[in-house]
Design an enzyme around this catalytic site. Sequence first.
Site, short mmCIF file in Angstrom:
data_model
loop_
_atom_site.label_atom_id
_atom_site.label_comp_id
_atom_site.label_asym_id
_atom_site.label_seq_id
_atom_site.Cartn_x
_atom_site.Cartn_y
_atom_site.Cartn_z
N TYR A 9 -12.64 -2.13 -3.85
CA TYR A 9 -13.16 -2.49 -2.44
C TYR A 9 -14.54 -2.46 -2.16
CZ TYR A 9 -8.57 -2.11 0.18
OH TYR A 9 -7.31 -2.33 0.78
N HIS B 12 -2.22 -5.35 1.55
CA HIS B 12 -3.44 -5.90 1.30
C HIS B 12 -3.21 -7.41 1.00
CE1 HIS B 12 -7.49 -6.86 -0.25
NE2 HIS B 12 -6.83 -7.58 -1.29
N GLU C 285 -9.58 -10.66 -7.76
CA GLU C 285 -8.55 -9.46 -7.64
C GLU C 285 -7.37 -9.63 -8.42
OE1 GLU C 285 -7.53 -9.46 -3.22
OE2 GLU C 285 -9.66 -8.70 -2.59
N ASN D 142 -1.84 0.40 6.65
CA ASN D 142 -1.31 -1.02 7.43
C ASN D 142 -0.53 -1.93 6.54
OD1 ASN D 142 -3.27 -1.95 5.75
ND2 ASN D 142 -4.56 -2.84 7.52
N LYS E 155 0.97 -1.11 -0.07
CA LYS E 155 -0.01 -0.05 -0.01
C LYS E 155 0.86 1.30 -0.05
CE LYS E 155 -4.03 -1.89 2.37
NZ LYS E 155 -4.93 -1.85 3.40
O1 CDP Z 1 -7.10 -5.74 4.79
P1 CDP Z 1 -7.76 -6.67 5.87
O2 CDP Z 1 -8.52 -7.65 4.90
O3 CDP Z 1 -7.04 -7.06 6.98
O4 CDP Z 1 -9.04 -5.82 6.25
P2 CDP Z 1 -10.38 -5.74 5.97
O5 CDP Z 1 -11.49 -5.67 6.97
O6 CDP Z 1 -10.92 -6.23 4.45
O7 CDP Z 1 -10.40 -4.10 5.73
C1 CDP Z 1 -9.81 -3.70 4.62
C2 CDP Z 1 -9.10 -2.45 4.79
O8 CDP Z 1 -10.07 -1.32 5.32
C3 CDP Z 1 -8.01 -2.47 5.96
O9 CDP Z 1 -6.82 -3.29 5.35
C4 CDP Z 1 -7.51 -1.25 6.54
O10 CDP Z 1 -6.95 -0.59 5.82
C5 CDP Z 1 -8.98 -0.68 6.28
N1 CDP Z 1 -9.79 -0.58 7.56
C6 CDP Z 1 -9.81 1.02 8.03
O11 CDP Z 1 -9.37 1.91 7.69
N2 CDP Z 1 -10.57 1.00 9.40
C7 CDP Z 1 -11.37 -0.11 9.89
N3 CDP Z 1 -12.05 0.06 11.03
C8 CDP Z 1 -11.29 -1.51 8.92
C9 CDP Z 1 -10.50 -1.59 8.07
MG MG Z 2 -10.06 -7.86 3.41
#
Ligand code: CDP
Ligand code: MG
Length: 138
Positions: free
Chosen positions: A54, A120, A131, A117, A14
Amino acid sequence: MIMSNTEQTLSIIKPDAVERNLDSEIKEMFLSTGFKILKEKKIQIEKSEAEVFYKVHETKPFYSDLCAYLSSGPIVVMVLEKENAVSANRELMGATNPKDASDGTIRKKYGISIDKNSVHGSDSIENANIEINFFFKD
Ligand code: CDP
Ligand code: MG
């Protein structure tokens, strides 16, 4: 009988990590964990493209910020291959919130915050295929 379960998954380094020039170090973590990097490109996407990528999160309060963020700077998109690549990559990435990520994971090592973070990774084989096609349809 030896069962082989080679899978492919999509990984994105990212903007926060590319901006800090961490892409080589993160790629090295994939390689040293046994992933092959089959395809790779450094690109910047439009917010409208991030919104498609997304789409599963479109009802979430963080959706707009998330899409603005993913499109805010260059990213490195990769197709990774390994046995059980989808779950192996999720394990190597660590928890979504770097504060909760285990030692040795990418997000523990490099993640700044829940939104920044660093990586992805696809969360299922089905989504990995979607994807991979999104970024590498040929
Ligand atoms: O990336 P991952 O699959 O671990 O998490 P996700 O639940 O699919 O969420 C996608 C992305 O949204 C995360 O990697 C975070 O960067 C962002 N996110 C956020 O900004 N705030 C949250 N409360 C949860 C997710
Ligand atoms: Mg995810």
